[in-house]
Design a protein around this motif. Structure first.
Motif, mmCIF file in Angstrom:
data_model
loop_
_atom_site.group_PDB
_atom_site.id
_atom_site.type_symbol
_atom_site.label_atom_id
_atom_site.label_comp_id
_atom_site.label_asym_id
_atom_site.label_seq_id
_atom_site.Cartn_x
_atom_site.Cartn_y
_atom_site.Cartn_z
ATOM 1 N N ALA A 213 -70.135 -21.086 -31.960
ATOM 2 C CA ALA A 213 -69.354 -21.282 -30.594
ATOM 3 C C ALA A 213 -69.433 -22.457 -29.872
ATOM 4 N N ALA A 214 -70.899 -22.945 -29.931
ATOM 5 C CA ALA A 214 -71.156 -24.319 -29.254
ATOM 6 C C ALA A 214 -70.240 -25.329 -30.225
ATOM 7 N N ARG A 215 -70.093 -25.380 -31.378
ATOM 8 C CA ARG A 215 -69.355 -26.414 -32.010
ATOM 9 C C ARG A 215 -68.175 -26.386 -31.791
ATOM 10 N N ALA A 216 -67.555 -25.125 -31.542
ATOM 11 C CA ALA A 216 -66.223 -24.974 -31.146
ATOM 12 C C ALA A 216 -66.145 -25.549 -29.839
ATOM 13 N N ASP A 217 -66.660 -25.140 -28.816
ATOM 14 C CA ASP A 217 -66.701 -25.577 -27.610
ATOM 15 C C ASP A 217 -66.773 -27.479 -27.480
ATOM 16 N N MET A 218 -67.472 -27.948 -28.379
ATOM 17 C CA MET A 218 -67.737 -29.422 -28.449
ATOM 18 C C MET A 218 -66.290 -29.986 -29.016
ATOM 19 N N ALA A 219 -65.850 -29.251 -29.930
ATOM 20 C CA ALA A 219 -64.384 -29.592 -30.569
ATOM 21 C C ALA A 219 -63.391 -29.581 -29.598
ATOM 22 N N ALA A 220 -63.543 -28.681 -28.838
ATOM 23 C CA ALA A 220 -62.359 -28.726 -27.720
ATOM 24 C C ALA A 220 -62.767 -29.803 -26.659
ATOM 25 N N THR A 221 -63.905 -29.607 -26.233
ATOM 26 C CA THR A 221 -64.299 -31.013 -25.307
ATOM 27 C C THR A 221 -63.977 -32.407 -25.869
ATOM 28 N N ALA A 222 -63.929 -32.527 -26.991
ATOM 29 C CA ALA A 222 -63.546 -33.641 -27.596
ATOM 30 C C ALA A 222 -61.956 -34.204 -27.531
ATOM 31 N N LEU A 223 -61.342 -32.905 -27.914
ATOM 32 C CA LEU A 223 -59.862 -33.011 -27.935
ATOM 33 C C LEU A 223 -59.505 -33.163 -26.630
ATOM 34 N N ASP A 224 -60.155 -32.768 -25.423
ATOM 35 C CA ASP A 224 -59.688 -33.286 -24.100
ATOM 36 C C ASP A 224 -59.725 -34.500 -23.860
ATOM 37 N N TRP A 225 -60.935 -35.140 -24.160
ATOM 38 C CA TRP A 225 -61.001 -36.732 -24.068
ATOM 39 C C TRP A 225 -59.929 -37.288 -24.790
ATOM 40 N N SER A 226 -59.460 -36.986 -25.971
ATOM 41 C CA SER A 226 -58.518 -37.567 -26.932
ATOM 42 C C SER A 226 -57.090 -37.512 -25.950
ATOM 43 N N CYS A 227 -56.702 -36.344 -25.406
ATOM 44 C CA CYS A 227 -55.786 -36.060 -24.619
ATOM 45 C C CYS A 227 -55.799 -37.224 -23.324
ATOM 46 N N TRP A 228 -56.772 -36.943 -22.803
ATOM 47 C CA TRP A 228 -56.882 -37.898 -21.404
ATOM 48 C C TRP A 228 -56.738 -39.331 -22.027
ATOM 49 N N GLN A 229 -57.292 -39.850 -22.804
ATOM 50 C CA GLN A 229 -57.045 -41.244 -23.393
ATOM 51 C C GLN A 229 -55.660 -41.676 -23.686
ATOM 52 N N LEU A 230 -55.118 -40.691 -24.398
ATOM 53 C CA LEU A 230 -53.415 -40.647 -24.614
ATOM 54 C C LEU A 230 -52.591 -41.012 -23.354
ATOM 55 N N VAL A 231 -53.040 -40.155 -22.250
ATOM 56 C CA VAL A 231 -52.149 -40.421 -21.134
ATOM 57 C C VAL A 231 -52.608 -41.331 -19.900
ATOM 58 N N ASP A 232 -53.877 -41.924 -20.602
ATOM 59 C CA ASP A 232 -54.308 -42.979 -19.583
ATOM 60 C C ASP A 232 -53.472 -44.230 -19.582
ATOM 61 N N SER A 233 -53.140 -44.829 -18.277
ATOM 62 C CA SER A 233 -52.452 -46.057 -18.222
ATOM 63 C C SER A 233 -53.098 -47.252 -19.005
ATOM 64 N N ALA A 234 -54.235 -47.102 -18.853
ATOM 65 C CA ALA A 234 -55.069 -48.309 -19.545
ATOM 66 C C ALA A 234 -54.948 -48.288 -21.118
ATOM 67 N N LEU A 235 -54.461 -47.309 -21.862
ATOM 68 C CA LEU A 235 -54.013 -47.400 -23.195
ATOM 69 C C LEU A 235 -52.658 -48.288 -23.387
ATOM 70 N N PRO A 236 -52.953 -49.542 -24.150
ATOM 71 C CA PRO A 236 -52.004 -50.533 -24.493
ATOM 72 C C PRO A 236 -50.917 -49.776 -25.187
ATOM 73 N N SER A 237 -50.146 -48.978 -24.759
ATOM 74 C CA SER A 237 -49.057 -48.254 -25.645
ATOM 75 C C SER A 237 -47.691 -48.850 -25.643
ATOM 76 N N GLY A 238 -47.363 -50.010 -25.096
ATOM 77 C CA GLY A 238 -46.049 -50.809 -24.959
ATOM 78 C C GLY A 238 -45.228 -50.077 -24.024
ATOM 79 N N GLY A 239 -45.555 -49.266 -23.090
ATOM 80 C CA GLY A 239 -44.673 -48.720 -21.961
ATOM 81 C C GLY A 239 -44.303 -49.609 -20.889
ATOM 82 N N LEU A 240 -45.400 -50.636 -20.642
ATOM 83 C CA LEU A 240 -45.375 -51.342 -19.313
ATOM 84 C C LEU A 240 -43.851 -52.239 -19.103
ATOM 85 N N PRO A 241 -43.410 -52.787 -20.217
ATOM 86 C CA PRO A 241 -42.127 -53.623 -20.094
ATOM 87 C C PRO A 241 -40.820 -52.678 -19.839
ATOM 88 N N HIS A 242 -40.976 -51.400 -19.882
ATOM 89 C CA HIS A 242 -39.434 -50.768 -19.841
ATOM 90 C C HIS A 242 -39.548 -49.678 -18.755
#
Length: 259
Positions: free
Chosen positions: A22-51
């Motif tokens: 259960a602890a490993r599953a919780d850690m995996a879910a937490t790591a996934l949360d961090w990935s989701c937040w990073q993907l929607v962060d405007s600091a990620l240079p994803s190429g959307g600024l000029p549009h």
């Protein structure tokens, strides 16, 4: 006695094993949360600024009211934003889901080619391809994963269009993000980009933009519900006028954005 002692040891170790799992599953879910937040962060240079997704053209053509009041052909900013957002969601969410469902190089190529055929506006298609190429480069440098590297190699080998929705869906799949969450993240990124463009165009101030974005949350959830979970055969434009206005972008005398 020995058997009884063994049973006691087994009974004591089973809860510990379950707790560790259960602890490993919780850690995996937490790591996934961090990935989701990073993907929607405007600091990620994803190429959307000029549009601006057509907002700059709508603003220069006199279709957006600065003060939030409708005036003849001018409509309040939040109404225009929802119109552009729904049009983008209807067109691109099916391809986010398709690439997420099959992120293999073959599955990505199928979704990407279908997306390229469905986006009729040259301005919208160019913006999508530019953003997708930028996101693919960023993702390959920031996130590890053999699947994403294989997709990038396929794009280069066959000169695929690499539309943003398809790249985003495949990236989310490689990070373990399910399709429904990937769709909602894509809608949020689009909404954020629209209000960011509005601020840079001087249509609205940054604080008012954030207030409007927060107030639109129930409406955006309805957009996600209407257009999420669809197959690529259901991809369509909900606002032909939005496509026409975005297509006028290259005809503007002065432009801040690429699209």
């Amino acid at each position: 006695l020995i058997i009884g002692h063994a049973d006691q040891i087994h009974a004591a170790t089973v809860p510990k094993r379950r707790s560790a799992l259960a602890a490993r599953a919780d850690m995996a879910a937490t790591a996934l949360d961090w990935s989701c937040w990073q993907l929607v962060d405007s600091a990620l240079p994803s190429g959307g600024l000029p549009h601006s997704l057509g907002l700059e053209a709508a603003w220069q053509l006199g279709m957006v009211a600065r003060d939030g009041e409708s005036d003849g052909d001018r409509r309040p900013l939040d109404v225009v934003v929802v119109d552009l957002l729904e049009n983008a969601a209807s067109q691109f969410l099916p391809f986010v889901r398709a690439a997420n469902a099959d992120p293999s190089p073959e599955g990505f190529a199928r979704a990407d080619e279908l997306c390229d055929a469905c986006v009729l506006s040259e301005v919208a298609s160019r913006a999508s391809r530019m953003q997708g190429a930028a996101l693919l480069v960023t993702a390959s440098k920031c996130f590890s994963g053999e699947g994403l590297a294989r997709v990038k190699a396929r794009v280069r080998a066959e000169n695929l269009p690499s539309h943003h929705a398809c790249v985003f869906g495949a990236l989310c799949a490689n990070l373990g993000v399910e399709a429904a969450t990937a769709e909602r993240m894509y809608v949020f990124i689009t909404l954020r980009s629209l209000f960011s463009a509005a601020v840079r165009l001087g249509v609205v101030g940054p604080l008012e933009a954030q207030r409007m974005q927060h107030a639109l949350a129930p409406t955006v959830e309805e957009v996600c519900a209407r257009h999420g979970g669809k197959g690529v055969d259901e991809a369509c434009a909900t606002s032909p006028l939005a496509d026409i206005v975005q297509g006028m972008h290259d005809r503007l005398d002065a432009r801040m954005f690429n699209s």
